[in-house]
Design a protein around this motif. Structure first.
Motif, mmCIF file in Angstrom:
data_model
loop_
_atom_site.group_PDB
_atom_site.id
_atom_site.type_symbol
_atom_site.label_atom_id
_atom_site.label_comp_id
_atom_site.label_asym_id
_atom_site.label_seq_id
_atom_site.Cartn_x
_atom_site.Cartn_y
_atom_site.Cartn_z
ATOM 1 N N MET A 1 68.308 101.714 67.066
ATOM 2 C CA MET A 1 68.770 100.690 67.854
ATOM 3 C C MET A 1 68.494 99.046 67.820
ATOM 4 O O MET A 1 68.109 99.235 66.165
ATOM 5 C CB MET A 1 66.937 100.607 68.498
ATOM 6 N N LEU B 1 66.862 102.944 79.348
ATOM 7 C CA LEU B 1 67.641 103.618 78.445
ATOM 8 C C LEU B 1 67.878 104.685 78.119
ATOM 9 O O LEU B 1 69.266 104.674 78.897
ATOM 10 C CB LEU B 1 66.393 103.816 76.844
ATOM 11 N N THR C 1 63.310 96.360 70.242
ATOM 12 C CA THR C 1 63.696 97.361 71.581
ATOM 13 C C THR C 1 61.951 97.567 71.219
ATOM 14 O O THR C 1 62.216 98.882 70.748
ATOM 15 C CB THR C 1 64.428 98.280 71.613
ATOM 16 N N TYR D 1 64.889 95.978 78.379
ATOM 17 C CA TYR D 1 63.511 95.836 77.939
ATOM 18 C C TYR D 1 62.544 94.975 77.428
ATOM 19 O O TYR D 1 62.736 93.845 77.581
ATOM 20 C CB TYR D 1 63.565 96.291 76.357
#
Lengths: 155, 257
Positions: B78, B94, B82, A40
């Motif tokens: 999370m 993800l 994130t 990410y």
């Protein structure tokens, strides 16, 4: 942070159950916790608010020693504010703790617990008597957990 | 929607649940909370309205949304921060890439909730215990009281240092027994701090959902027992923040793209 804490009952009055919780609670809960994935975009964090967690007072300082020495003189142990003696308190808790439910999964919990607090109760850590080669008079036979391995603040 | 700046186009992820899930999220979040799904997984998301993230409100929003969701569904939280580039990245990077890991964690943690315990000792109460346990320190204290003002600095320091050690020792013993007591009601635990510099003990405890009531009773009894010496603070129920396993191979192969 919690929502459904309204339904409290059964003599839990002594237990603090904050709702909503403080920023410190939130930071303790979420900082470096939860699932981390590598793919990410990391958005940079504002540093200032996170600093609060490091604002710890180190107890081993001259000021603290002087304050504690003053406290020793101030606290009259005869008018003890502690309703129950420490040995009795610890003893009672040991008993009630041993009565808890046991499941196979608990072993994992125990292991981690012992890593942190130490399970080997060899009493190699004198407390309260820096000067006391001969300070065996107060030993109460209570198991004394070993000091944890995390770095201690310098004296 | 409290728009503070131009939309970034980025997506913040709170956590992952099974899809479909019938959730009702009243908490404000970083923005309106929606889900992005793929297969039997759904990520709970908000659009990132401004950067950088990390303000008080945003940290709390992350925790609050997850605390509310965990009472309605099993959720894998999370870590804060994130953020993925768009909904499609949430699905691919993800939900698809970590599908096995997420599914495994959702199953493994299906029946549990986390509580955070914090024990804060009362300084005077513990120092009383230290004195009560040590005739040496009582003698030293009395000897110092008999000295003229301005004298006995070294003795005061020696007494204070011994008191400080004793304080930490008592705090440690109380923390030890408190956590041990509640561990009997839990299936797992992480001790974050054990009688730290200020005598504080912190632990995260993993509790079966079905055992929540008896866990809270035990915590209440513990708090009553320790009252006067230690303040017990319990935050939760929370999702199992401290018990999430890291995905294994995926971390090494940073094939992000």
């Amino acid at each position: 942070m919690t929502v459904a804490t309204q339904s409290q009952s059964r003599g839990r009055g002594y237990l603090e159950r904050p709702a909503p919780s403080s920023l410190a609670d939130v930071i303790e809960t979420i900082l470096d916790k939860g699932l981390v994935i590598d793919a990410y975009v990391r958005v940079s964090l504002v540093g200032i608010e996170l600093l609060t967690i490091d604002a710890r007072i180190v107890i081993a300082s001259v000021d603290t020693y002087l304050r504690f020495a003053e406290a020793a003189n101030r606290l009259d142990i005869n008018e003890t504010g502690n309703s129950q003696g420490l040995p009795e308190l610890l003893e009672g808790m040991t008993e009630s703790g041993a009565k808890g439910k046991t499941s196979g999964a608990l072993e994992g919990a125990k292991d981690k617990f012992e890593q942190m607090f130490g399970s080997d109760d060899s009493d190699d850590d004198k407390s309260g008597g820096e000067d006391g080669e001969d300070s065996g008079d107060d030993s109460n036979g209570q198991q004394r957990p070993r000091r944890r391995k995390r770095p201690q603040p310098a004296r | 929607m409290t728009s503070e700046g131009r939309p970034t186009g980025l997506v913040h992820v709170y956590g992952v649940v099974r899809h479909p899930a019938d959730l009702r999220v009243d908490e404000a979040g970083l923005g309106p909370v929606r889900d992005v799904s793929r297969g039997d997984l759904a990520a709970l998301c908000s659009d990132v309205e401004s950067e950088p993230l990390g303000r008080r409100r945003e940290l709390k929003a992350h925790a609050d949304v997850l605390a509310q969701v965990c009472q309605q569904a099993v959720v894998i939280p999370m870590t804060f921060g994130t953020v993925l580039v768009d909904d499609d990245a949430v699905r691919r990077e993800l939900l698809e890439r970590f599908a096995d890991h997420l599914g495994g964690e959702l199953d493994r943690l299906a029946t549990v909730l986390q509580f955070n315990l914090r024990l804060v000792p009362d300084e005077d109460a513990l120092l009383r215990d230290v004195l009560a346990e040590s005739a040496d320190l009582r003698r030293l204290s009395r000897a110092i009281q008999g000295l003229p003002a301005g004298q006995g600095h070294a003795e005061r320091l020696r007494l204070g240092e011994a008191m400080a050690h004793g304080f930490r020792d008592v705090a440690h013993r109380l923390g030890d027994l408190a956590v041990r007591t509640l561990a009997a009601e839990a299936v797992d635990l992480r001790v974050e701090e054990a009688g730290g510099p200020e005598g504080v003990t912190r632990a995260a405890l993993l509790v079966q959902r079905s055992d929540t009531a008896s866990f809270l009773d035990a915590a209440g009894a513990l708090a009553e027992r320790l009252s006067g010496r230690v303040v017990c603070r319990l935050v939760g129920p929370l999702p199992p923040f401290a018990f999430i396993a890291a995905p294994e191979a995926a971390m090494a192969s940073a094939a992000a793209g």
